[in-house]
Design a protein around this motif. Structure first.
Motif, PDB file in Angstrom:
ATOM      1  N   GLN A  66       0.845  -1.186   0.000  1.00 41.48           N
ATOM      2  CA  GLN A  66       0.000   0.000   0.000  1.00 41.48           C
ATOM      3  C   GLN A  66       0.882   1.238   0.000  1.00 41.48           C
ATOM      4  OE1 GLN A  66      -2.460  -0.405   3.472  1.00 41.48           O
ATOM      5  NE2 GLN A  66      -3.962  -1.682   2.418  1.00 41.48           N
ATOM      6  N   ARG A  67       0.421   2.269  -0.710  1.00 40.16           N
ATOM      7  CA  ARG A  67       1.252   3.475  -0.840  1.00 40.16           C
ATOM      8  C   ARG A  67       1.261   4.277   0.467  1.00 40.16           C
ATOM      9  NH1 ARG A  67       1.339   7.920  -5.788  1.00 40.16           N
ATOM     10  NH2 ARG A  67       2.953   9.266  -4.884  1.00 40.16           N
ATOM     11  N   GLU A  68       2.453   4.788   0.814  1.00 39.32           N
ATOM     12  CA  GLU A  68       2.641   5.611   2.004  1.00 39.32           C
ATOM     13  C   GLU A  68       3.052   7.014   1.533  1.00 39.32           C
ATOM     14  OE1 GLU A  68       1.811   4.526   5.021  1.00 39.32           O
ATOM     15  OE2 GLU A  68       3.638   4.091   6.157  1.00 39.32           O
ATOM     16  N   ASP A  69       2.488   8.060   2.158  1.00 40.73           N
ATOM     17  CA  ASP A  69       2.953   9.397   1.803  1.00 40.73           C
ATOM     18  C   ASP A  69       3.830   9.949   2.921  1.00 40.73           C
ATOM     19  OD1 ASP A  69       1.328  10.507   3.814  1.00 40.73           O
ATOM     20  OD2 ASP A  69      -0.342  10.802   2.440  1.00 40.73           O
ATOM     21  N   LEU A  70       4.390  11.121   2.692  1.00 36.26           N
ATOM     22  CA  LEU A  70       5.357  11.679   3.635  1.00 36.26           C
ATOM     23  C   LEU A  70       4.774  11.883   5.025  1.00 36.26           C
ATOM     24  CD1 LEU A  70       7.380  14.361   1.615  1.00 36.26           C
ATOM     25  CD2 LEU A  70       8.190  12.207   2.525  1.00 36.26           C
ATOM     26  N   LYS A  71       3.512  12.241   5.082  1.00 31.22           N
ATOM     27  CA  LYS A  71       2.899  12.518   6.378  1.00 31.22           C
ATOM     28  C   LYS A  71       2.861  11.271   7.267  1.00 31.22           C
ATOM     29  CE  LYS A  71      -0.100  16.083   4.388  1.00 31.22           C
ATOM     30  NZ  LYS A  71      -1.499  16.480   4.108  1.00 31.22           N
ATOM     31  N   GLN A  72       2.875  10.101   6.647  1.00 31.14           N
ATOM     32  CA  GLN A  72       2.736   8.852   7.402  1.00 31.14           C
ATOM     33  C   GLN A  72       4.071   8.223   7.764  1.00 31.14           C
ATOM     34  OE1 GLN A  72       0.464   7.121   4.237  1.00 31.14           O
ATOM     35  NE2 GLN A  72      -1.485   7.333   5.325  1.00 31.14           N
ATOM     36  N   LEU A  73       5.172   8.788   7.258  1.00 34.71           N
ATOM     37  CA  LEU A  73       6.482   8.201   7.514  1.00 34.71           C
ATOM     38  C   LEU A  73       7.000   8.623   8.883  1.00 34.71           C
ATOM     39  CD1 LEU A  73       8.213   8.609   4.040  1.00 34.71           C
ATOM     40  CD2 LEU A  73       7.318   6.506   5.063  1.00 34.71           C
ATOM     41  N   GLN A  74       7.074   7.675   9.807  1.00 33.98           N
ATOM     42  CA  GLN A  74       7.590   7.925  11.144  1.00 33.98           C
ATOM     43  C   GLN A  74       8.432   6.731  11.582  1.00 33.98           C
ATOM     44  OE1 GLN A  74       4.736   9.146  14.119  1.00 33.98           O
ATOM     45  NE2 GLN A  74       3.374  10.027  12.586  1.00 33.98           N
ATOM     46  N   THR A  75       9.386   6.994  12.447  1.00 38.37           N
ATOM     47  CA  THR A  75      10.157   5.896  13.006  1.00 38.37           C
ATOM     48  C   THR A  75       9.285   5.125  13.995  1.00 38.37           C
ATOM     49  OG1 THR A  75      10.972   7.342  14.764  1.00 38.37           O
ATOM     50  CG2 THR A  75      12.343   7.124  12.795  1.00 38.37           C
ATOM     51  N   GLY A  76       9.585   3.858  14.148  1.00 37.73           N
ATOM     52  CA  GLY A  76       8.869   3.047  15.126  1.00 37.73           C
ATOM     53  C   GLY A  76       7.580   2.448  14.623  1.00 37.73           C
ATOM     54  N   LEU A  77       7.192   2.739  13.371  1.00 33.08           N
ATOM     55  CA  LEU A  77       5.965   2.172  12.816  1.00 33.08           C
ATOM     56  C   LEU A  77       6.307   1.048  11.840  1.00 33.08           C
ATOM     57  CD1 LEU A  77       3.851   5.414  12.159  1.00 33.08           C
ATOM     58  CD2 LEU A  77       3.901   3.965  14.198  1.00 33.08           C
ATOM     59  N   ASP A  78       5.310   0.233  11.544  1.00 30.89           N
ATOM     60  CA  ASP A  78       5.490  -0.912  10.648  1.00 30.89           C
ATOM     61  C   ASP A  78       5.266  -0.464   9.205  1.00 30.89           C
ATOM     62  OD1 ASP A  78       5.588  -3.265   9.322  1.00 30.89           O
ATOM     63  OD2 ASP A  78       3.912  -4.226  10.369  1.00 30.89           O
ATOM     64  N   HIS A  79       6.338  -0.445   8.421  1.00 30.47           N
ATOM     65  CA  HIS A  79       6.235  -0.062   7.013  1.00 30.47           C
ATOM     66  C   HIS A  79       6.520  -1.244   6.086  1.00 30.47           C
ATOM     67  CE1 HIS A  79       6.117   4.179   8.179  1.00 30.47           C
ATOM     68  NE2 HIS A  79       7.137   3.932   8.995  1.00 30.47           N
ATOM     69  N   SER A  80       6.436  -2.466   6.619  1.00 28.00           N
ATOM     70  CA  SER A  80       6.838  -3.632   5.840  1.00 28.00           C
ATOM     71  C   SER A  80       5.923  -3.890   4.654  1.00 28.00           C
ATOM     72  CB  SER A  80       6.908  -4.862   6.745  1.00 28.00           C
ATOM     73  OG  SER A  80       5.644  -5.086   7.361  1.00 28.00           O
ATOM     74  N   ASN A  81       4.667  -3.500   4.731  1.00 32.07           N
ATOM     75  CA  ASN A  81       3.721  -3.707   3.629  1.00 32.07           C
ATOM     76  C   ASN A  81       3.424  -2.409   2.887  1.00 32.07           C
ATOM     77  OD1 ASN A  81       3.341  -6.515   4.043  1.00 32.07           O
ATOM     78  ND2 ASN A  81       2.017  -6.058   5.797  1.00 32.07           N
ATOM     79  N   LYS A  82       4.350  -1.475   2.934  1.00 32.33           N
ATOM     80  CA  LYS A  82       4.135  -0.172   2.327  1.00 32.33           C
ATOM     81  C   LYS A  82       5.163   0.065   1.215  1.00 32.33           C
ATOM     82  CE  LYS A  82       1.143   0.800   5.654  1.00 32.33           C
ATOM     83  NZ  LYS A  82      -0.307   0.940   5.401  1.00 32.33           N
ATOM     84  N   TYR A  83       4.802   0.977   0.321  1.00 30.52           N
ATOM     85  CA  TYR A  83       5.783   1.471  -0.635  1.00 30.52           C
ATOM     86  C   TYR A  83       5.676   2.989  -0.685  1.00 30.52           C
ATOM     87  CZ  TYR A  83       2.224   2.313  -4.304  1.00 30.52           C
ATOM     88  OH  TYR A  83       1.161   2.792  -5.017  1.00 30.52           O
ATOM     89  N   PHE A  84       6.772   3.616  -1.057  1.00 27.91           N
ATOM     90  CA  PHE A  84       6.797   5.079  -1.189  1.00 27.91           C
ATOM     91  C   PHE A  84       7.161   5.432  -2.622  1.00 27.91           C
ATOM     92  CE2 PHE A  84       8.949   9.205  -1.154  1.00 27.91           C
ATOM     93  CZ  PHE A  84       7.975   9.982  -0.540  1.00 27.91           C
ATOM     94  N   GLN A  85       6.457   6.424  -3.165  1.00 27.63           N
ATOM     95  CA  GLN A  85       6.685   6.834  -4.547  1.00 27.63           C
ATOM     96  C   GLN A  85       6.941   8.342  -4.593  1.00 27.63           C
ATOM     97  OE1 GLN A  85       3.870   5.420  -7.502  1.00 27.63           O
ATOM     98  NE2 GLN A  85       4.035   7.310  -8.675  1.00 27.63           N
ATOM     99  N   GLY A  86       7.938   8.743  -5.364  1.00 31.19           N
ATOM    100  CA  GLY A  86       8.238  10.161  -5.519  1.00 31.19           C
ATOM    101  C   GLY A  86       9.020  10.420  -6.788  1.00 31.19           C
ATOM    102  N   ILE A  87       9.248  11.700  -7.036  1.00 25.13           N
ATOM    103  CA  ILE A  87      10.016  12.130  -8.201  1.00 25.13           C
ATOM    104  C   ILE A  87      11.441  12.463  -7.754  1.00 25.13           C
ATOM    105  CG2 ILE A  87      10.212  13.851 -10.034  1.00 25.13           C
ATOM    106  CD1 ILE A  87       7.832  12.024 -10.358  1.00 25.13           C
TER     107      ILE A  87
END
Length: 862
Positions: free
Chosen positions: A106-127
């Motif tokens: 699932q896509r993650e945006d900048l607002k959701q990026l924090q240390t200590g959270l589970d991002h294993s099922n996430k992807y980040f997209q940018g230019i």
């Protein structure tokens, strides 16, 4: 010379953002409230009261949940569960990736990026907006850094991505600015450079060992006839309106040029350009742009031009937002005339410009035409009058050196000045240009004298080039004898005030094309027949050179300093000053031959106005050692949460456990907003204290004694506010009880000003001051004058210079302008100053000293 200090003795750059505080729940004490596990100290008390935390501080750990939430380690997913290959090159087909990403991502945006959270099922997209060279770490691992921009976030919309190992090598070969970059299986960590680069507080760590996967959609190659990339894959940048700018951010923006200074040499070989922009929000932004390459600065030709700036760093100074260049800065400039072709003048060879942005340019043109009055003071030679300032578009047909600080430019625009004009006498060997052409055009050319900082650029101009000279001054000179009538002189004064400068126009510029067409049609017959009526020949143009005026009388030698009082006083030569008794006051005009200290950071001292002593500013290492010594003593639980402050304490998870206590001072029994709050801290490190100063109004380091809190040793600052450390005089201070702060908290609106805090705590506040020695000369003598100034002379607060890189650069540029290194004395600018003499007796020895006062650096110097 410079403000770069020795690494161990003085740290001038702002302290890096420390990592999140390690926490563990403390045992409950008599007056002690527990801080939630994983909670940052900035929200510790608030989270306890409300039982949840909605903050976005990296590492906070609550994320809106209750107190029972614990941080947990999440194992990386195996590579085969994320993608079949670590780095894949993809294409966009009708706006979508040709290959579908794994369904569990699932896509993650900048607002959701924090240390200590589970991002294993996430992807980040940018230019990709910036990439750094591939390097190797100390252990030989390949390392590649890029910066991604996320369109979904409007404020801080970029993040650093750190790529390691084989993936770094692969990405370095494939990635270009403008590519779409997708990453999964990443790790989120705090960014130590967030404070400096204005990007996201976290960065992404990517490697094959961590199970990361990367998808890259590259741009197609551009046509050799066009530098504009295909709109189908061009990055969609976010542009910030001028009324939405925030301190410390790096932004992209559009604006209309309301004022500008053409590029000029500022420091060494660096060029500087100053641009004031406005947009539909009616807010203004002044940008100071630096680059060693002249072509990399915006190609602005007149007020009303439209500019697009990418990656401008925003700083707040004296309550106003200012822009400066940051890594990757780029610009496009457009003619601001409604209906003119939308053709960008680019500062870089590769850029993107899409149809949507063309509409932005056209909208700004229309708005400016209706709401702004920005026509430049442009005029033709046939329109000039005495005592006017104007911009002239012209062609250069001759040039010559006049003296060390002035240079002659012979120009024409095809029209004829209606007044007799001054022909500057120069030696024939000094005059460059086609002699036959110069003679043929002698009655339609004018001589423009360029002074001081404009001389170097004037020397480099090519004969035949087309110029726009900004803010030429026409001065009417009286006749020197009865046989010669009065005449007009053309001066380009020194400095950059009012946008003074010289711009070189390209052949394809619309104004140049129009001028060339007009020049081809000029009939020179009439002007040659009217030679005696309109042109003043002060002797022959090629007569032997004679001195024009004495240096002290030359109107063009404008001072680099300004007097703030006593303007009625007349100038006194230094020879007279040296031969006069003290004490007296003088107005002088001199040049700065040398100054001390050469290392500018050494000029900042701490001054006690009570005992009139100076001392060095302590370095950060000394403060850190004092804090470490105090942290060895545990806080006294009996001193927690008194009537006028509320406390929270926790124990760190270090090898040597350390207890930290923060005391929040209350106002009318309530806590204030963080930006209005004074807090006291026990057991904190220097990094932790700096982190708190970013969030709270004031921080006071304290320690526990048996029955009260008390300040640390006065070798340490008693107060920190923003980036400034405030110190007290050991000799004159008489520290009082810390409880006296409660009297300030009882005020209707506590301001927490350092002077008030110092007063109630019995501290004699030390003030930051510049102390320098100037050696001044004027041809009649030389004397040493001392500068003792808090902020008036440089218009820079001495209290801020050690921690503000923008102000450091400004001060360096100022000193390089007042005393340019490697220049001859004749080439130095003049300084007008007030100095006062005074007597000093040391035992039997009597000496006279001199001090500068009521003088400030002119606004246009930097």
């Amino acid at each position: 010379m410079g403000l770069q200090a020795r690494s161990k003795q003085r740290k001038l750059q702002p302290c890096p953002v420390p990592s999140a505080f390690p926490h563990s729940p403390p045992p409950l004490g008599p007056r002690l409230r527990a801080a939630p596990s994983g909670l940052c100290p900035a929200h510790a008390l608030t989270a306890y009261r409300h039982r949840q935390c909605a903050c976005a501080v990296p590492g906070c750990g609550l994320g809106g949940s209750g107190l029972a939430v614990q941080r947990r380690a999440v194992p990386c997913r195996p590579l085969e569960q994320v993608a079949t290959m670590p780095v894949q090159l993809l294409k966009f087909i009708k706006g979508k990736l040709e290959t579908q990403l794994p369904s569990h991502l699932q896509r993650e945006d900048l607002k959701q990026l924090q240390t200590g959270l589970d991002h294993s099922n996430k992807y980040f997209q940018g230019i990709v907006i910036l990439s750094y060279p591939l390097t190797k770490l100390g252990d030989g691992t390949d390392f590649f850094k890029i910066v991604l921009q996320d369109d979904a976030c409007s404020r801080i919309n970029s993040i650093n991505v750190l790529i390691y190992g084989k993936m770094a090598e692969d990405c370095a070969k494939l990635i270009r600015n403008g590519d779409t970059f997708v990453v999964a299986g990443f790790k989120v960590a705090e960014s130590p450079t967030a404070r400096e680069d204005g990007r996201h507080a976290c960065h992404l760590q990517v490697s094959e060992e961590a199970g990361s996967a990367i998808y890259i959609c590259t741009q197609p190659s551009t046509s050799p006839f066009s530098e504009t990339t295909s709109a189908s894959v061009a990055p969609k940048y976010v542009y910030t309106p001028l009324n939405c700018l925030k301190d410390g951010t790096v932004v992209n923006l559009y604006g209309i040029v309301k004022f500008f200074k053409p590029p000029y040499i500022s420091k060494g070989t660096d060029y500087c350009s100053v641009v004031t922009l406005v947009d539909q929000s009616n807010e203004k932004l002044t940008c100071t742009l630096f680059n060693g390459n002249l072509e990399s600065l915006p190609k602005i030709y007149k007020n009303g031009d439209i500019v697009r700036f990418h990656r401008v760093k925003i700083r707040e100074y004296n309550g106003q937002m200012q822009g400066i260049t940051s890594a990757g800065f780029a610009s496009l400039t457009f003619d601001g005339t409604v209906g003119a072709p939308v053709v960008p003048r680019a500062s870089s060879k590769v850029y993107t410009f899409i149809d949507e942005e063309q509409k932005t340019v056209e909208e700004l043109r229309i708005w400016a035409a209706s709401n702004l009055s920005v026509p430049g003071p442009e005029a033709k030679l046939s329109d000039v009058k005495p005592m006017m300032f104007f911009d002239l578009t012209c062609q250069l047909v001759g040039k010559a050196k006049v003296d060390g600080s002035s240079f002659l430019l012979k120009v024409w625009d095809g029209t004829k000045c209606p007044y007799p004009t001054w022909k500057v006498p120069v030696e024939e060997k000094e005059l460059e240009g086609d002699k036959a052409l110069l003679h043929r055009l002698r009655n339609v050319t004018v001589d423009v004298l360029a002074y001081d900082n404009h001389v170097q650029l004037a020397k480099s101009l090519k004969i035949g080039s087309f110029l726009r000279i900004y803010s030429i001054h026409t001065k009417q000179a009286s006749a020197t004898n009865e046989d010669i009538s009065s005449h007009i002189e053309f001066h380009l004064h020194g400095g950059t005030c009012y946008g003074r400068g010289i711009g070189i126009l390209p052949e394809n510029n619309a104004d140049v094309e129009e001028l060339k067409t007009f020049l081809e049609c000029v009939d020179l017959t009439d002007s040659q027949n009217m030679e005696n009526m309109s042109s003043l020949e002060l002797g022959d143009t090629f007569d032997n050179y004679t001195d024009l005026e004495s240096p002290l009388q030359r109107c063009q030698q404008l001072s680099a300093t300004v007097l703030t009082d006593h303007q009625d006083m007349s100038n006194t030569m230094l020879k007279t000053v040296l031969n006069s008794r003290a004490p007296q006051q003088y107005r002088i005009r001199a040049k700065l031959r040398s100054f001390k200290p050469q290392k500018l950071y050494q000029s900042v001292k701490l001054h006690c106005s009570k005992c009139n002593t100076l001392q060095e500013v302590p370095d950060g290492d000394a403060f850190d050692l004092i804090l470490q010594g105090c942290a060895a003593t545990a806080p006294n639980p009996e001193l927690q949460s008194m009537s006028w402050y509320e406390s929270v304490m926790w124990t760190t998870q270090e090898e040597k456990e350390r207890k930290i206590t923060i005391h929040f001072v209350k106002h009318y029994e309530m806590l204030q907003r963080p930006e209005n709050t004074l807090l006291m801290i026990e057991g904190g490190t220097l990094k932790e204290i700096w982190k708190l100063t970013r969030r709270f109004k004031c921080v006071i380091p304290v320690k526990s004694k048996e029955d009260d809190l008390e300040l640390l040793d006065l070798s340490a600052p008693f107060l920190l506010q923003g980036n400034i450390k405030y110190y007290g005089c050991k000799k004159c201070s008489n520290p009082k009880s810390i409880e006296n702060l409660s009297s300030l908290a009882e005020k209707r609106e506590p301001s927490w000003e350092p002077t008030e805090i110092a007063q109630v705590l019995g501290i004699e506040l030390l003030q930051y001051v510049f102390v320098m020695k100037f050696t001044l000369v004027d041809g009649t003598g030389a004397l040493n004058a001392y500068l003792f100034d808090y902020e008036k002379f440089f218009q820079i607060p001495a209290s801020e210079i050690l921690t503000n890189s923008f102000l450091q650069q400004k001060m360096e540029m100022t000193m390089n302008t007042l005393s340019p290194p490697g220049r001859k004395l004749d080439d130095l600018p003049w300084l007008e100053c007030f100095i006062k003499s005074y007597n000093v007796t040391d035992g039997k020895e009597h000496q006279v000293y001199y001090q500068i006062f009521d003088t400030t650096v002119a606004e246009d110097v930097v």
